[in-house]
Enzyme design. Sequence first.
Site, PDB file in Angstrom:
ATOM      1  N   ASP A 322      -0.733  25.844  -3.052  1.00  0.00           N
ATOM      2  CA  ASP A 322      -0.598  24.424  -2.747  1.00  0.00           C
ATOM      3  C   ASP A 322       0.378  23.848  -3.781  1.00  0.00           C
ATOM      4  OD1 ASP A 322      -1.213  21.812  -1.751  1.00  0.00           O
ATOM      5  OD2 ASP A 322      -2.513  21.544  -3.499  1.00  0.00           O
ATOM      6  N   ASP A 516      -6.320  23.174  -5.129  1.00  0.00           N
ATOM      7  CA  ASP A 516      -7.233  22.379  -5.951  1.00  0.00           C
ATOM      8  C   ASP A 516      -7.893  21.234  -5.194  1.00  0.00           C
ATOM      9  OD1 ASP A 516      -4.883  20.738  -5.751  1.00  0.00           O
ATOM     10  OD2 ASP A 516      -5.674  19.577  -7.425  1.00  0.00           O
ATOM     11  N   ASP A 520      -7.958  21.835   0.609  1.00  0.00           N
ATOM     12  CA  ASP A 520      -7.627  23.256   0.463  1.00  0.00           C
ATOM     13  C   ASP A 520      -8.823  24.165   0.726  1.00  0.00           C
ATOM     14  OD1 ASP A 520      -4.952  22.791  -0.248  1.00  0.00           O
ATOM     15  OD2 ASP A 520      -5.510  22.427  -2.335  1.00  0.00           O
TER      16      ASP A 520
END
Length: 623
Positions: A322, A516, A520
């Site tokens: 990410d 995080d 996600d």
Amino acid sequence: MTRKQKKVLIRIIVAALLTAGFCLLPVENIYIRLGLFLIPYLIIGYDILKKAVLGIVHGEVFDENFLMAAATVGAIALGEYVEGTAVMLFYQIGELFQSYAVGKSRKNITALMDIRPDYANVEQDGVLVQVDPEEVAAGTVIVVQPGEKVPIDGVVVEGTSTLNTSALTGESLPREVIQGDEVISGCVNLSGVLRMRTTKEFGESTVSKILDLVENSSMKKSRSENFITRFARYYTPAVCIGALVLALLPPVVNLMFGHPAGWSQWVIRALTTLVISCPCALVISIPLSFFGGIGGASAKGILVKGSNYLEALSKTTCLVCDKTGTLTRGVFEVTHLAPAEDTSAEALLEAAVYAEHYSNHPISKSLKEAYGRSIDPARVSEVEEISGHGVTALVDGRKVAVGNRKLMDRLSIPYGKPQQIGTEVHVAVEGRYAGYILIADVVKPNAGKAVSALKAAGVEKVVMLTGDARAVADAVADEIGVDVVKSELLPADKVKEVEALLAAQGRKGKLAFVGDGINDAPVLSRADLGIAMGAMGADAAIEAADIVLMDDNPEKIATAIGISRKTLRIVHQNIVFALAVKFVCLGLGAVGTLNMWWAIFADVGVMILAVLNATRALYYQKR
């Protein structure tokens, strides 16, 4: 050493001295020699004999205690008093060594377990009262004094201090906290008194979740550990039956052909193979290697939820990341000031800060942090927020407009067009353009190094998936050097991208995802291996992940891969070494080439060497 280990050491020393002394005595009577050698034998082996008997009673016959008991009792029954006592003595030396090694590998995890808080200070009628952390409700103000552990996650409402976060992050550098800072449980308060408002209950706090992860990590075994468990289940009975056949069949065949049976000779060979065949080296060293790897990782602020995940990490060839909060800080900062010709950078920032003074928008907070001085609200009046455009206000009696391009177009004010990437904040004073300010989510300073380290560690492809705009995502990707970037994705889109990568990869290696945010969590679960940022990561992401980085440092991913690969190398070395020595010595022992002393090496010696090798998993240095 523990008290138990010290007692075993004393028994070993006493038994060794007695055995050596009795060997020097010129005693010919077999009964007296038997009585003498039974003293050190029982001193050193009574617990093994007890466990062997209990195993038979409970139906768990074929284990290392049974093998040792059968081999040594048989040797003594055949008059091999020294060998029988020596086998038990060296076996206990190996067990003590193994126990000490396990204790050493536990040290890092034990240090982590010390973060468990014993109490929380709650003020009642002006007096601090120590209460059980589990009884403290979210929103309660607690007091953390110097030297105490922070018991529950919260926000500092009063006081400044320095926190020791080494048990959580593996970093020795203390962290400064002031009013308004978030503090996670498990840190140690080093200096000032802190008043904190708890944001979670104890059961949902960081310290509680970490302890749960560590306590349950041993339940999730790797394929190597499961292989050894299955192997020992069939291997031990097989060698016991083989030893019995070796003791009975050759003498019977000798008798059938009219030769002397040689019972003593073949029973000794059978007992020798029993000692050789003990699977201690494998049963002990393989779990110890993984335990050492997990302990070594925890010392560096990397929590691995099970040895199966450590094994999977060693096979990672594709890493998907990410962007926000993983490769970037996830916090907006002023990155560029571009004042107009007749305006200074300081005047541009001051006008924007005062106009945005009453807003709680992240952009307003970023401007205030960049300004870094106190603000006088009396200088601001007639504030008007224009949805989707920005804000206007009177600052020192002058009309100030702060917002995006739409606001400048609405006010018919020509504006500059930035070449850099970031959120644009345009400023106009009294209808004249004063310049623009760029605000951006700053790339973590170690993100580029992290990608380079991953490539060096053997990761073939690094992919970045983000919901951010394409221009921003491309700029970050170019800066840190990822191979593939996909932008403007929804959470469901990220899952689809990961599934496509998994399908393309097939059985070649593992795919790990690092994230995080709460968005996600689905993709963390879908990947072969989920890695979460633990310091600022969302609870849902940490729960869904298999590995947690406690200090949000992406460089730790390469470190974790290095630890896992070193651990797997050690595991494979121990398996090959132990089995090779065992099978060679079993064959030689069966034909009478090796005596009981060689059997001791094949068992205890191999175990000690394997355990020594396993303890290397505790230590990892970057190359």
